[in-house]
Write a protein that holds these residues in place. Structure first.
Motif, PDB file in Angstrom:
ATOM      1  N   GLY A 239      18.833 -70.376  98.341  1.00 19.80           N
ATOM      2  CA  GLY A 239      19.584 -71.289  99.185  1.00 19.80           C
ATOM      3  C   GLY A 239      18.596 -72.246  99.829  1.00 19.80           C
ATOM      4  O   GLY A 239      17.613 -72.630  99.204  1.00 19.80           O
ATOM      5  N   ARG A 240      18.833 -72.575 101.105  1.00 20.12           N
ATOM      6  CA  ARG A 240      17.893 -73.484 101.762  1.00 20.12           C
ATOM      7  C   ARG A 240      17.812 -73.169 103.247  1.00 20.12           C
ATOM      8  O   ARG A 240      18.633 -72.417 103.781  1.00 20.12           O
ATOM      9  N   LEU A 241      16.812 -73.731 103.888  1.00 18.09           N
ATOM     10  CA  LEU A 241      16.694 -73.650 105.338  1.00 18.09           C
ATOM     11  C   LEU A 241      16.768 -75.084 105.825  1.00 18.09           C
ATOM     12  O   LEU A 241      15.912 -75.907 105.481  1.00 18.09           O
ATOM     13  N   ASP A 242      17.842 -75.423 106.586  1.00 19.76           N
ATOM     14  CA  ASP A 242      17.978 -76.820 106.990  1.00 19.76           C
ATOM     15  C   ASP A 242      17.410 -77.059 108.387  1.00 19.76           C
ATOM     16  O   ASP A 242      17.154 -76.128 109.143  1.00 19.76           O
ATOM     17  N   ILE A 243      17.214 -78.324 108.714  1.00 21.66           N
ATOM     18  CA  ILE A 243      16.493 -78.668 109.942  1.00 21.66           C
ATOM     19  C   ILE A 243      17.327 -78.386 111.199  1.00 21.66           C
ATOM     20  O   ILE A 243      16.768 -78.178 112.280  1.00 21.66           O
TER      21      ILE A 243
END
Lengths: 445, 445
Positions: A239-243
């Motif tokens: 997945g991702r790590l968003d700001i």
């Protein structure tokens, strides 16, 4: 914002029911969930609950996830099963991850049952990682394409929906491993048939799920991108790590550091029930009491001296306090250095030398000042000399402890922000009292 | 990251020249400017300068803007005019805004002369606002279109270049006032001829240039957007505040709060020269010394009592310390509440009542514990009773002061994080000593 909120709190507390509803309605319409969360946290229990009753069920989850966990718990505790079920409808994995620490396990299970298959799977992925690891904060709104995709494939994705904080398309190989990323800007300008691999960003960073969450969050904030891909050990794209999430992690970390300085945690509720709050803080008072008794015991060794020269009793807090302050300055600097990874075995010695020099210089200056003041105050150059020497010794000891204590605590995997100041104060109190009363005994008796 | 950096520092400090160059080269290639900034900050002065010499001129500005201002100054001071001129080539307004506090005015003028017309104008706009206002941190990379623009106009803009953190097109009216915003996602999916006004986001937030920078930055972080438009008093669109800059503002604020607790500022250099460092910290030691002397003066009032009952001298630090710790807990909670705007005239009274209750409860528990311990330690129920009463009084006074002091400081526009703990400790020390020795005098003499 801060000022708007103050006005708002006054209005809600002072205003009668009808005005209050208008105000809440306005905030709800503008989707100011964060302001509503801060508002609820700022209200005494009774008003908090009555205001909560006025929030329509469909907005509740958005507000709860923005709240600190202690005040959030006070609201969840007061909700009926029916209300909770309404809350659990359409819950997504990230919301439940956020709520989990404030819910009893049986309610977490109930929420999971109400969840759709995919979200439940996402939740389970996140729960595989402790909340101090990046993987716990995973987000699944992302653009993913195979490596052989073209510009037109990316445009097709983008035409559907553009989630928050998405500014790149991630390319994966056949094994599902993250390989490269293309910025949306590059895609929009390019002809349909171009291969995305021709447009990739050089050296696009990634975050490992096993990585420390704070390190990963800082990496996202500094990357210049709105999110970074999150991969597992093997490199598979999870997945991702968003700001947005990254900023929450960093802000919580800092708040935790500040609260830890007083032995509390960042979830402490402004209006927690008196007993809960007293209990939370009692431990810290108890630990401190033990160190204070230890210091008193050392003073007790010099009872005879104190009886002879009562001036020593009057002045001894000055010695302890100067050491404590000087030590806390060094301690604060080193704790920050440790958190940023700037203090390592490579520069520890140089740091210690520098701090000892600073301590020596400030110790010399202030012991001179104190020595002179005390000489005149008590008309005794001898007592002036004794306190000057004790302060010099204590400030130098404080500089040494300020460097060494947090490094040792860090090695023991204890948070120096939490326990550093207690240990340091114990040292500077004891060194201060023993030096002052000890030298006094040697010279005066 | 933190761990990578530690290894790196060791390698740079321990490694011989050739390995060091390889390492630096790798970081430079990967554009890890932030890691390089942290690395330079972590090196003792001499090694910092020699490492700096190995950084090619074209990468220097990117590293400097990431550094804290004290260590940055140590590098700028050591650079020749030629090196500085190379630095000032292609400088943009935002970089110079960041550097200004570390440069003497004549060098700022020199940099401005080397700057192109537009960037100089941008710089002047930013400098109209103090660095605690949002306008100071303005960014000019944005998409702006008139209100009657269509999707095709937006796409034409996007095809040229997509700057960092741009996720929306801002629409302005004829007077140049911000009116509404359209998300890029909405644009990409829509047919060419559609009016952008048909695609606008409802209630898109904006930030005023005169707004407090921290409030504005938090607003950006919480908005869910990568940036918010920045407008002047009249509503004219000046630029934007993006989430990268917002995160830096928030992180610096928190670091400042932590450092302020020890009387330092967030720019303090890990390896500043000894004299500079000692000077920076001396003021704090001096202020603290005055409060310590004040406490000593109060103790001096009870010299006769101390001479009679030396046990009081042994125990008096325990009373002061319990008050100090309890007070700092309340203080920390209230300071956070003030910073978040959660403490207002509406809930102040309720907060004070709650903290007094918590103080009363913890005071009762711990005064009982201390009373019992002291009764046995000194075989004197009377001294046990005296210290119990004094601790109860001091913890309640600490709760009161912990609420009232930061609120007053905040009204006086003094930073409670900086001066709160000194004022509080003065109060708890004096109340503690006077209560304990005063009650002792009344009962025992």
């Amino acid at each position: 914002m801060a000022e708007d909120l103050s006005t708002l709190i006054e209005d809600v507390i002072d205003a009668g029911k009808p005005e209050q509803e208008v105000l809440l309605g306005k905030l709800l319409n503008q989707k100011e969930f964060d302001a509503l969360a801060l508002l609820l946290e700022s209200l005494p229990q009774e008003q908090r609950l009555s205001t909560w009753q006025q929030i329509p069920p469909e907005s509740r989850i958005d507000i709860l996830v923005e709240m600190r966990s202690d005040p959030r718990e006070s609201l969840l505790d007061a909700m009926s099963l029916d209300e909770l079920d309404a809350l659990f409808k359409d819950l997504d994995a990230e919301d439940l991850v956020e709520l989990t620490e404030s819910l009893p396990p049986r309610l977490v299970d109930r929420a999971l049952l109400a969840m759709d298959e995919r979200q439940r799977k996402y939740y389970e992925v996140a729960q595989q990682y402790a909340d101090n690891l990046a993987g716990h904060w995973i987000d699944h709104h992302l653009y993913v394409l195979p490596q052989n995709a073209k510009v037109r494939d990316a445009l097709r994705l983008m035409r559907r929906e553009l989630p928050e904080y998405v500014d790149a398309v991630y390319l994966v190989n056949r094994a599902g491993h993250f390989s490269q990323a293309v910025r949306l800007g590059a895609v929009i300008g390019a002809p349909d048939h171009v291969h995305l691999t021709d447009l990739v960003e050089p050296d696009f960073s990634q975050v490992r799920a096993e990585e420390n969450a704070l390190d990963a969050a800082l990496k996202v904030q500094r990357s210049g991108y709105s999110a970074l891909p999150l991969v597992d050990e093997s490199g598979a794209l999870l997945g991702r790590l968003d700001i947005g999430v990254a900023s929450e992690i960093v802000n919580e970390y800092y708040e935790g550091q500040i609260m830890a300085g007083a032995g509390m945690d960042e979830d402490e509720d402004l209006f927690s029930p008196v007993v809960t709050s007293a209990k939370n803080r009692a431990v810290w008072l108890g630990i401190n009491l033990m160190t204070a008794f230890a210091a008193a015991w050392f003073i007790g060794l010099f009872e005879a001296t104190l009886q002879e020269v009562v001036a020593l009793a009057v002045l001894m807090p000055v010695v302890a306090s100067m050491g404590g302050i000087a030590g806390s300055q060094t301690l604060t600097l080193i704790i920050r250095g440790l958190a940023l990874g700037q203090v390592s075995s490579g520069n520890r010695k140089a740091l210690l030398v520098k701090e000892l020099r600073v301590g020596g210089l400030n110790g010399a200056i202030w012991s001179l000042v104190v020595g002179i003041v005390v000489t005149f105050w008590f008309s005794s150059p001898l007592i002036g000399f004794i306190i000057a020497l004790a302060i010099l010794m204590n400030i130098v000891a404080a500089a040494f402890s300020g460097v060494v204590i947090p490094i040792i605590l860090d090695k023991l995997r204890l948070d120096p922000a939490l326990s550093g100041s207690v240990v340091l104060t114990t040292v500077t109190d004891i060194v201060g009292f023993v030096a002052f009363l000890g030298i006094g005994t040697l010279i005066l008796l």
